[in-house]
Scaffold this active site. Structure first.
Site, PDB file in Angstrom:
ATOM      1  N   TYR A 148      14.916 -17.338  -7.449  1.00 41.03           N
ATOM      2  CA  TYR A 148      13.770 -16.437  -7.563  1.00 41.03           C
ATOM      3  C   TYR A 148      12.483 -17.229  -7.314  1.00 41.03           C
ATOM      4  CZ  TYR A 148      16.906 -12.993  -9.647  1.00 41.03           C
ATOM      5  OH  TYR A 148      17.922 -12.108  -9.858  1.00 41.03           O
ATOM      6  N   SER A 149      11.590 -16.654  -6.508  1.00 36.38           N
ATOM      7  CA  SER A 149      10.284 -17.282  -6.290  1.00 36.38           C
ATOM      8  C   SER A 149       9.501 -17.307  -7.594  1.00 36.38           C
ATOM      9  CB  SER A 149       9.493 -16.512  -5.234  1.00 36.38           C
ATOM     10  OG  SER A 149      10.147 -16.528  -3.982  1.00 36.38           O
ATOM     11  N   CYS A 325       6.437 -13.373   2.436  1.00 37.30           N
ATOM     12  CA  CYS A 325       7.523 -13.343   1.464  1.00 37.30           C
ATOM     13  C   CYS A 325       7.880 -11.895   1.164  1.00 37.30           C
ATOM     14  CB  CYS A 325       7.115 -14.066   0.186  1.00 37.30           C
ATOM     15  SG  CYS A 325       8.472 -14.269  -1.003  1.00 37.30           S
ATOM     16  N   GLU A 365       9.555 -16.778   3.934  1.00 36.43           N
ATOM     17  CA  GLU A 365      10.644 -16.767   2.962  1.00 36.43           C
ATOM     18  C   GLU A 365      11.005 -15.302   2.705  1.00 36.43           C
ATOM     19  OE1 GLU A 365      10.351 -17.905  -1.472  1.00 36.43           O
ATOM     20  OE2 GLU A 365      11.091 -19.710  -0.472  1.00 36.43           O
ATOM     21  N   TYR A 367      14.270 -12.164   2.215  1.00 35.63           N
ATOM     22  CA  TYR A 367      15.578 -11.982   1.603  1.00 35.63           C
ATOM     23  C   TYR A 367      16.109 -10.588   1.922  1.00 35.63           C
ATOM     24  CZ  TYR A 367      12.069 -10.360  -1.738  1.00 35.63           C
ATOM     25  OH  TYR A 367      10.972  -9.767  -2.325  1.00 35.63           O
TER      26      TYR A 367
END
Length: 367
Positions: A148-149, A325, A365, A367
């Site tokens: 997790y960021s 992100c 980044e 996901y």
């Protein structure tokens, strides 16, 4: 290493002092080279009534090896720590706070949580931590780590460098069989109560580290919980005081969410805007409630398109850094608006983006 070979060859004969011209080959494996000067004398070799003596002298000159110049990173990378804690030996932290930050009518829940790490996980803004949910998987093995960021600055929400914060959306969906499926780690995290233990790994990652230049233009593109690393950036820029860092550049945030009730950390962003109106800009893209002049849903790339010429001019500067992100696929939408702008200047956008990546100015980044 440069070498000079000087050889002297003498020939003797038992019958004549007048000798025909004769060539002799000396096998390379008979002469061994080493640093410095040395003398070599072969065994006597008899060839057709002649005794041949060979003496070779090799002088070597050392050339200093070429030193590779280490490229200096434009990011806050010096001294950064990675993988201090690994899945086999995680750090056990404590939950200090866990609160839902989306409205009750939002399509999905997002939670903000703060864990104590007692200074044992020294992370930087832009890094991630791993979480190992309690319990076992369907194969009877411990649950795997999930990354997790980090949503807090290196000082943490309490300002003492002893906490780490996450921004987590509870994953719940219905599969093709009509069954309700809950994400293991996200539901574990969203259900945690203050005082609970949580197993943490990391910190990890260097891709999303902040630029060192306090005068940089930092363009941040986030969808949903992809806001996490940018909250960490913005806290350092506008809420904290550092002896070695004072942000004087431009921080421009684009945040995409489905509904107004899904917006995250808006109170904080409002305070930042009031505190530094010349240094902070924020634009929201609310896809289910907003549209552009053509009636198209307002996704993050749609909002950016409204500022496309200005963004392109910023991207031509060597101190502009783009960070992205969130959901995979968001980059394509941004490519679509940049292709024509770059072409107007005779530039191939995809080639230019490669140059930006190489210069650490395009960071993704997803996901």
């Amino acid at each position: 290493m440069a070498s000079t070979l000087n050889a002297a060859v003498s020939l003797t004969s038992s019958k004549s002092s007048s000798l025909p011209a004769t060539s002799y080959a000396i096998a390379p494996d008979r002469i061994r080279f080493a640093k410095g000067a040395f003398n070599y004398k072969s065994n006597n070799v008899v060839t057709s009534r002649r005794l041949v003596s060979v003496r070779a002298e090799v002088t070597t000159t050392d050339t200093p090896p070429v030193k590779k110049v280490k490229k200096e990173s434009k990011k806050n990378e010096e001294g950064v720590i990675t993988n201090k804690y690994r899945p086999k030996e995680p750090y056990t932290g404590k939950v200090l706070l866990n609160t839902k930050i989306t409205a009750d009518d939002a399509p999905g829940e997002t939670w903000h949580m703060v864990f104590s790490h007692q200074g044992e996980i020294p992370y930087r803004e832009g890094q991630s931590v791993g979480v190992i949910a309690d319990g076992i998987d369907k194969n009877g093995k411990p649950n795997k780590v999930r990354l997790y960021s980090i949503a807090s600055s290196a000082l943490g929400d309490l300002g003492n460098s002893e906490t780490v914060s996450l921004c987590v959306k509870r994953l719940v969906y219905t599969n093709d069989a009509g069954e309700v499926v809950k994400g293991v780690c996200s539901n574990f995290l969203c259900d945690l109560k203050p005082g609970s233990d949580v197993k943490l790994t990391g910190p990890v990652g260097k891709e999303m580290l902040m630029p060192k230049d306090p005068n940089a233009t930092v363009i941040m593109l986030a969808t949903g919980t992809g806001i996490a690393p940018f909250r960490s950036f913005l806290w350092k820029m506008f809420f904290e005081k550092h002896d070695d860092y004072k942000f004087n550049g431009l921080a421009w945030l684009f945040l995409g969410v489905p509904t107004t009730s899904s917006l995250l950390y808006t109170d904080e962003f409002d305070k930042m805007k009031a505190k530094a109106p010349e240094n902070f800009r924020v634009d929201y893209a609310i896809s289910r409630e907003q549209a552009n002049d053509k009636g198209e849903k307002m996704y993050i790339q749609t909002r950016m398109a409204q500022y496309a010429p200005e963004l392109w001019e910023l991207l031509k500067k060597d101190n502009t850094f783009v960070y992205m992100c969130g959901l995979k696929g968001m980059e394509k939408g941004i490519d679509d608006i940049m292709v024509s702008l770059a072409a107007n200047d005779g530039i191939d956008w995809f080639d230019y983006k490669k140059q930006l990546k190489k210069a650490e100015q395009w960071n993704v980044e997803v996901y």
